[in-house]
Design a protein around this motif. Sequence first.
Motif, short mmCIF file in Angstrom:
data_model
loop_
_atom_site.label_atom_id
_atom_site.label_comp_id
_atom_site.label_asym_id
_atom_site.label_seq_id
_atom_site.Cartn_x
_atom_site.Cartn_y
_atom_site.Cartn_z
N ASP A 195 6.59 3.34 9.55
CA ASP A 195 7.18 4.38 10.55
C ASP A 195 8.03 5.33 9.41
N SER A 196 8.52 6.56 9.91
CA SER A 196 9.16 7.42 9.15
C SER A 196 8.68 7.69 7.46
N LEU A 197 7.62 7.80 7.64
CA LEU A 197 6.74 8.10 6.05
C LEU A 197 7.37 9.17 5.48
N GLU A 198 7.46 8.84 4.10
CA GLU A 198 8.23 9.88 3.34
C GLU A 198 7.06 10.21 2.22
N THR A 199 7.19 11.40 1.57
CA THR A 199 6.13 11.79 0.54
C THR A 199 5.97 10.73 -0.54
N SER A 200 7.01 9.92 -1.00
CA SER A 200 7.15 9.14 -1.90
C SER A 200 6.30 7.81 -1.61
N ASP A 201 5.85 7.70 -0.16
CA ASP A 201 5.21 6.60 0.19
C ASP A 201 3.45 6.65 -0.13
N THR A 202 3.12 7.96 -0.57
CA THR A 202 1.81 8.12 -1.10
C THR A 202 1.38 7.23 -2.09
N GLY A 203 0.22 6.84 -1.80
CA GLY A 203 -0.54 5.97 -2.86
C GLY A 203 -1.71 5.23 -2.22
N VAL A 204 -2.26 4.50 -2.93
CA VAL A 204 -3.13 3.42 -2.75
C VAL A 204 -2.49 2.01 -2.30
N TYR A 205 -2.87 1.73 -1.11
CA TYR A 205 -2.17 0.34 -0.57
C TYR A 205 -3.16 -0.79 -0.63
N TYR A 206 -2.74 -1.85 -1.14
CA TYR A 206 -3.61 -2.99 -1.53
C TYR A 206 -3.01 -4.22 -0.86
N CYS A 207 -4.10 -5.14 -0.35
CA CYS A 207 -3.74 -6.29 0.45
C CYS A 207 -3.81 -7.57 -0.49
N HIS A 208 -2.85 -8.14 -0.95
CA HIS A 208 -2.86 -9.30 -1.87
C HIS A 208 -3.13 -10.56 -1.15
N ALA A 209 -3.92 -11.44 -1.48
CA ALA A 209 -4.48 -12.59 -0.96
C ALA A 209 -4.79 -13.69 -1.80
N PRO A 210 -3.60 -14.71 -1.83
CA PRO A 210 -3.86 -15.55 -3.05
C PRO A 210 -4.49 -16.73 -2.25
N ASN A 211 -5.27 -17.65 -2.94
CA ASN A 211 -6.07 -18.84 -2.43
C ASN A 211 -5.77 -19.91 -3.71
N TYR A 212 -4.70 -21.08 -3.29
CA TYR A 212 -4.42 -21.82 -4.38
C TYR A 212 -4.02 -21.08 -5.68
N SER A 213 -4.72 -21.25 -6.72
CA SER A 213 -4.65 -20.79 -7.89
C SER A 213 -5.13 -19.38 -8.38
N ARG A 214 -5.91 -19.01 -7.29
CA ARG A 214 -6.34 -17.59 -7.41
C ARG A 214 -5.87 -16.45 -6.70
N THR A 215 -6.02 -15.50 -7.13
CA THR A 215 -5.46 -14.17 -6.31
C THR A 215 -6.59 -13.25 -6.18
N TYR A 216 -6.64 -12.55 -4.93
CA TYR A 216 -7.74 -11.83 -4.37
C TYR A 216 -7.07 -10.38 -4.13
N TRP A 217 -7.76 -9.31 -4.60
CA TRP A 217 -7.31 -8.04 -3.74
C TRP A 217 -8.55 -7.27 -3.21
N GLY A 218 -8.26 -6.37 -2.06
CA GLY A 218 -9.22 -5.60 -1.70
C GLY A 218 -9.48 -4.15 -2.51
N ARG A 219 -10.37 -3.57 -1.87
CA ARG A 219 -10.42 -2.07 -2.66
C ARG A 219 -9.04 -1.24 -2.46
N GLY A 220 -8.53 -1.44 -1.47
CA GLY A 220 -7.33 -0.42 -1.09
C GLY A 220 -7.61 0.52 -0.20
N THR A 221 -6.80 0.92 0.42
CA THR A 221 -6.82 1.97 1.41
C THR A 221 -5.63 3.03 1.22
N GLN A 222 -6.05 4.45 0.99
CA GLN A 222 -5.24 5.69 0.72
C GLN A 222 -4.37 6.05 1.76
#
Length: 115
Positions: free
Chosen positions: A83-110
């Motif tokens: 909410d109350s988004l600002e111009t500085s919030d612009t970017g690609v947003y990624y979901c971070h999903a850990p699974n035990y010792s490994r980390t996974y990322w999505g491709r992101g959403t702009q």
Amino acid sequence: QVRVVESGGGSVQAGGSLRLSCAASGINFKIATMAWYRQAPGKERELVASITSGGMRTYSDSVKGRFTISRDYPRTMVFLRMDSLETSDTGVYYCHAPNYSRTYWGRGTQVTVSS
């Protein structure tokens, strides 16, 4: 097979709102601390918000009070209400999903916020 898929990004004017979704499959979602990161043009990826398996939330100072992270256990999804988004919030947003010792990322959403 692990799959992490973000959605919900878009273009909005400053002051507007967006809700991002992350669908994570193939991980032990019940115990994972899930998080959202973002990367602005020319900048490093930074942590925006995280939520533990017990529901404890943390936010970066820049989004505190404006963003809300939540999770849905049956659907193994994580959300980011912005909410109350600002111009500085612009970017690609990624979901971070850990699974035990490994980390996974999505491709992101702009996310693009215009003044």
